[in-house]
Scaffold this motif. Sequence first.
Motif, short mmCIF file in Angstrom:
data_model
loop_
_atom_site.label_atom_id
_atom_site.label_comp_id
_atom_site.label_asym_id
_atom_site.label_seq_id
_atom_site.Cartn_x
_atom_site.Cartn_y
_atom_site.Cartn_z
N PRO A 109 197.05 126.82 53.98
CA PRO A 109 196.47 126.14 54.91
C PRO A 109 197.27 126.07 56.42
CG PRO A 109 196.56 124.87 53.07
CD PRO A 109 197.10 126.07 52.91
N LEU B 2 194.53 122.62 57.05
CA LEU B 2 193.29 123.21 56.29
C LEU B 2 193.08 124.52 56.55
CD1 LEU B 2 190.40 120.61 58.22
CD2 LEU B 2 191.17 120.60 55.84
N PHE C 200 187.44 126.30 55.79
CA PHE C 200 187.24 124.95 56.14
C PHE C 200 187.06 124.39 57.57
CE2 PHE C 200 188.29 124.49 51.39
CZ PHE C 200 187.23 123.90 51.01
N TRP C 201 188.07 124.91 58.18
CA TRP C 201 188.25 124.43 59.60
C TRP C 201 187.02 124.87 60.21
CZ3 TRP C 201 190.31 120.85 62.52
CH2 TRP C 201 190.56 120.96 64.02
N ALA D 100 192.69 115.39 55.30
CA ALA D 100 192.38 116.90 54.97
C ALA D 100 191.42 116.73 53.91
CB ALA D 100 193.84 117.66 54.87
N ARG E 221 187.48 118.37 53.57
CA ARG E 221 187.19 119.23 52.83
C ARG E 221 185.86 118.84 51.85
NH1 ARG E 221 192.66 119.69 51.79
NH2 ARG E 221 193.67 121.55 52.64
#
Length: 75
Positions: free
Chosen positions: A5, A21, A25-26, A58, A62
Motif C-alpha cells: 500500500p 491503500l 483500491f485508490w 483505510a 476498502r
Amino acid sequence: MMQRPKKRSLTLNGHRTSVSLEDEFWLEFLRIAQEQGKAINALAVEIDHARGVEVGLASAIRLFVLSQALRRPFP
C-alpha cells in the motif's frame, strides 16, 4: 504482482491525514467519487463519519469500495 500500500493524503474537515491503500483500491475510490460527482475528500468524510471507532479509515475505504463493486453488475 501485488504491491505494498502507498500513503495517500486526504483532508477531512480541514485536517490533513493519510491512509495507506493499494493502487487498485485508490483508483477505484477515485472513480467512485467521480461517478458520484463528489470530491475525494468529501467522500472520505462520509466514510469517516459512517465507520466505527474500531475500524481504521483505510479499512473503511476498502470496505466501501468493495461494497460498491458488489452492487454493480458484472460485464
